[in-house]
Write a protein that holds these residues in place. Structure first.
Motif, PDB file in Angstrom:
ATOM      1  N   ARG A   1      -0.143  -6.503   2.118  1.00  9.60           N
ATOM      2  CA  ARG A   1       0.802  -7.237   2.966  1.00  9.60           C
ATOM      3  C   ARG A   1       0.157  -7.804   4.223  1.00  9.60           C
ATOM      4  O   ARG A   1       0.475  -8.909   4.647  1.00  9.60           O
ATOM      5  N   LYS A   2      -0.750  -7.057   4.817  1.00 12.26           N
ATOM      6  CA  LYS A   2      -1.419  -7.528   6.029  1.00 12.26           C
ATOM      7  C   LYS A   2      -2.235  -8.788   5.728  1.00 12.26           C
ATOM      8  O   LYS A   2      -2.235  -9.734   6.511  1.00 12.26           O
TER       9      LYS A   2
ATOM     10  N   LEU B   1      -1.662 -10.909   3.267  1.00 14.66           N
ATOM     11  CA  LEU B   1      -0.713 -11.994   2.997  1.00 14.66           C
ATOM     12  C   LEU B   1      -0.211 -12.595   4.296  1.00 14.66           C
ATOM     13  O   LEU B   1      -0.070 -13.810   4.424  1.00 14.66           O
ATOM     14  N   ASN B   2       0.042 -11.750   5.277  1.00 16.69           N
ATOM     15  CA  ASN B   2       0.513 -12.203   6.577  1.00 16.69           C
ATOM     16  C   ASN B   2      -0.543 -13.092   7.237  1.00 16.69           C
ATOM     17  O   ASN B   2      -0.226 -14.136   7.805  1.00 16.69           O
TER      18      ASN B   2
ATOM     19  N   TYR C   1      -0.639 -16.500   5.421  1.00 14.85           N
ATOM     20  CA  TYR C   1       0.496 -17.340   5.821  1.00 14.85           C
ATOM     21  C   TYR C   1       0.293 -17.851   7.248  1.00 14.85           C
ATOM     22  O   TYR C   1       0.516 -19.034   7.522  1.00 14.85           O
TER      23      TYR C   1
ATOM     24  N   ARG D   1       5.958 -11.757   2.628  1.00 18.41           N
ATOM     25  CA  ARG D   1       4.936 -10.872   2.065  1.00 18.41           C
ATOM     26  C   ARG D   1       5.397 -10.252   0.744  1.00 18.41           C
ATOM     27  O   ARG D   1       5.076  -9.121   0.424  1.00 18.41           O
TER      28      ARG D   1
ATOM     29  N   ASN E   1       1.767 -13.170  -3.512  1.00 17.42           N
ATOM     30  CA  ASN E   1       0.551 -13.870  -3.149  1.00 17.42           C
ATOM     31  C   ASN E   1       0.622 -15.305  -3.659  1.00 17.42           C
ATOM     32  O   ASN E   1       1.402 -15.607  -4.551  1.00 17.42           O
TER      33      ASN E   1
END
Length: 71
Positions: free
Chosen positions: A4-5, A7-8, A11, A45, A48
């Motif tokens: 998730r980190k 993905l952040n 983005y 998140r 992907n």
């Protein structure tokens, strides 16, 4: 698998580049023919970017795909 980190960060990099150009996610989606839901899911998140969509985004910005995957 991307966490998730990561993905952040991906983005955030996309949004940052769009802001520098004075463009929106909607404009990016129209130009790359990527559905806006893909970016909504990335923002949340939940998922992907596929390699194909990441390649389209990278080409749009004139950057290597690795740029979006770097920490």
């Amino acid at each position: 698998s991307i966490n998730r980190k990561e993905l952040n960060k991906m983005y955030s990099k996309i949004v940052e580049l769009l802001e520098e150009r004075g463009q929106t996610v909607a404009e990016l989606c129209r130009a790359t023919e990527i559905n806006q839901s893909v970016f909504a899911n990335l923002k949340n998140r939940d998922t992907n970017l596929s390699a194909g969509n990441l390649a389209k985004v990278a080409k749009y910005f004139g950057l290597p795909m690795e740029y979006f995957m770097e920490g």
